[in-house]
Design a protein around this motif. Sequence first.
Motif, PDB file in Angstrom:
ATOM      1  N   ASN A 282      48.501  17.823  69.600  1.00  0.00           N
ATOM      2  CA  ASN A 282      47.103  17.428  69.737  1.00  0.00           C
ATOM      3  C   ASN A 282      46.941  16.482  70.921  1.00  0.00           C
ATOM      4  OD1 ASN A 282      44.395  17.523  68.824  1.00  0.00           O
ATOM      5  ND2 ASN A 282      44.651  15.493  67.888  1.00  0.00           N
ATOM      6  N   CYS A 283      48.025  15.768  71.262  1.00  0.00           N
ATOM      7  CA  CYS A 283      47.982  14.794  72.353  1.00  0.00           C
ATOM      8  C   CYS A 283      48.656  15.344  73.610  1.00  0.00           C
ATOM      9  CB  CYS A 283      48.684  13.500  71.940  1.00  0.00           C
ATOM     10  SG  CYS A 283      48.098  12.797  70.387  1.00  0.00           S
TER      11      CYS A 283
ATOM     12  N   ASP B  72      45.768  14.812  76.409  1.00  0.00           N
ATOM     13  CA  ASP B  72      44.441  14.250  76.161  1.00  0.00           C
ATOM     14  C   ASP B  72      44.600  13.028  75.273  1.00  0.00           C
ATOM     15  OD1 ASP B  72      41.845  13.627  75.745  1.00  0.00           O
ATOM     16  OD2 ASP B  72      41.308  15.469  74.681  1.00  0.00           O
TER      17      ASP B  72
ATOM     18  N   ALA C   8      42.130  12.522  72.361  1.00  0.00           N
ATOM     19  CA  ALA C   8      42.146  13.302  71.129  1.00  0.00           C
ATOM     20  C   ALA C   8      42.341  12.391  69.921  1.00  0.00           C
ATOM     21  CB  ALA C   8      43.258  14.349  71.197  1.00  0.00           C
TER      22      ALA C   8
ATOM     23  N   SER D  44      43.383  12.193  80.538  1.00  0.00           N
ATOM     24  CA  SER D  44      43.699  13.587  80.257  1.00  0.00           C
ATOM     25  C   SER D  44      44.026  14.281  81.567  1.00  0.00           C
ATOM     26  CB  SER D  44      42.523  14.286  79.560  1.00  0.00           C
ATOM     27  OG  SER D  44      41.377  14.268  80.400  1.00  0.00           O
TER      28      SER D  44
ATOM     29  N   CYS E 172      36.716  20.520  77.985  1.00  0.00           N
ATOM     30  CA  CYS E 172      35.860  19.588  77.259  1.00  0.00           C
ATOM     31  C   CYS E 172      34.958  18.771  78.175  1.00  0.00           C
ATOM     32  CB  CYS E 172      36.720  18.627  76.430  1.00  0.00           C
ATOM     33  SG  CYS E 172      37.888  19.466  75.337  1.00  0.00           S
TER      34      CYS E 172
ATOM     35  N   CYS F  20      38.340  19.681  71.135  1.00  0.00           N
ATOM     36  CA  CYS F  20      37.802  18.614  71.973  1.00  0.00           C
ATOM     37  C   CYS F  20      37.440  17.442  71.074  1.00  0.00           C
ATOM     38  CB  CYS F  20      36.559  19.073  72.717  1.00  0.00           C
ATOM     39  SG  CYS F  20      36.849  20.418  73.886  1.00  0.00           S
ATOM     40  N   TYR F  21      37.772  16.260  71.488  1.00  0.00           N
ATOM     41  CA  TYR F  21      37.456  15.104  70.676  1.00  0.00           C
ATOM     42  C   TYR F  21      36.427  14.227  71.364  1.00  0.00           C
ATOM     43  CZ  TYR F  21      37.923  10.609  68.373  1.00  0.00           C
ATOM     44  OH  TYR F  21      37.656   9.428  67.751  1.00  0.00           O
TER      45      TYR F  21
END
Length: 424
Positions: free
Chosen positions: A74-75, A97, A100, A207, A262, A290-291
């Motif tokens: 996720n990262c 990212d 995230a 990111s 994103c 996308c966070y």
Amino acid sequence: MTARRSALSLLAPAALLVAVVMLPACVQFQPAVLYSGVEPAPVPERPRMLSLAVEPVVYEDQNDDTVWFQEDTNCTQGRVTQDVVYEGRRAVEVSWDRGAEGCDWAGLGFGWDGWAGKDLSQLLPYAAFEMQVRSKEGTMYGLPIVLTLEDYSGGMGFAYTDNKYFERTFIDEEWQKVVVPLSAFDMDVENLDATNVKQLMMELQGSGSIYLDDIQLVFYEAQEQEPWLVEAPRPSPTALPIQLFDDAFINSNGWGLVTDACQSIEPTQANPSTGSTALHLQWDVRPEGCYEAAMGVSWDRWYPVNLTPIFQRAAVQFDIRLPSGTASSLPIRVGLEDYSRQFLGATLDGRSTPSGQFTAEWQTVTIPLSDLRPGGRQLAASPATVGGAPTRGEFDVSNVKQLVFFMDEQGDVFIDNVRLVDTY
């Protein structure tokens, strides 16, 4: 003869008195240096060959356990690839990212020389890490990577991949050399033992998506600087006003100017509010994966800033406009982040503009630092934790890292002329 001796005996004290009085007027006293008891460390002798001191190849074509990536995809998403290489058979591909959810850290590492302990101590004045870098797609106006040396006792040393180490002024889809001297590493903060280095890690900020290849230690001698290239002494980070973005980020210490699935944050010459360049921010972080979109800037070359003396009178100020239409508020949080990742910010409200709403015309937004409130990534990621959100007391005003813009949901704005100002 006796009389002459008597006369001389009378004259001697007088002459001594005259000498004592006159000496200060005739003699320049030199300041005395007291012995500190600390002997300066001797400068090591330059080795004839790097390979006589240490294995210089950090990454070439390896595809083994000396190359690792953060497990939380996720990262960080990383792999050794044969698809795009600078030289040889393989390169490293990594995307990350830090925005995230739950990403307190993102990165990868190289335990070169089979994870053997490496003695870099005699190379510190003479060598640098050299690597080939390119973006996966598009242009990056910075390389938000903190190179981290870790020793076998857990000590660490850090160096930021500043733009001054680039061959060109930005990272694009063409390979270029990035050279970071060992002398740039801060080895005192986390007590790195340079005689027993375990690995080279890369802490990834913001990111991005890049390829890396041919990472190695090389001999390095700093080029003699022309006067216009000499780095000026750092101005006071609390001497207001401070321009953070006009046509570029101050000291090139901004990040987040990237385009991915994103967000798209890019410089634009289309109708800036001042100068020749503004920032065009477009984002949509609603899709899965996308966070939040973000950008930020340090105004003291990533040194911690103590804002205590000016906190009550300083404000964040910038110009903003929409591409079209109007809006009473924007899903943008602007604020300060400290070195404990605590965030103190404010959501943009149209009432902070002269017209009371955001429009397609440039308007200046002023946010006093004293109006900033706690709440950041943790708050947005887990609304249920609002009650446990950081209190203002947890934000360390004496240890400020950067100014940050967090973009939530979806939006499209232009921002220019970002600065810190004095409201008194």
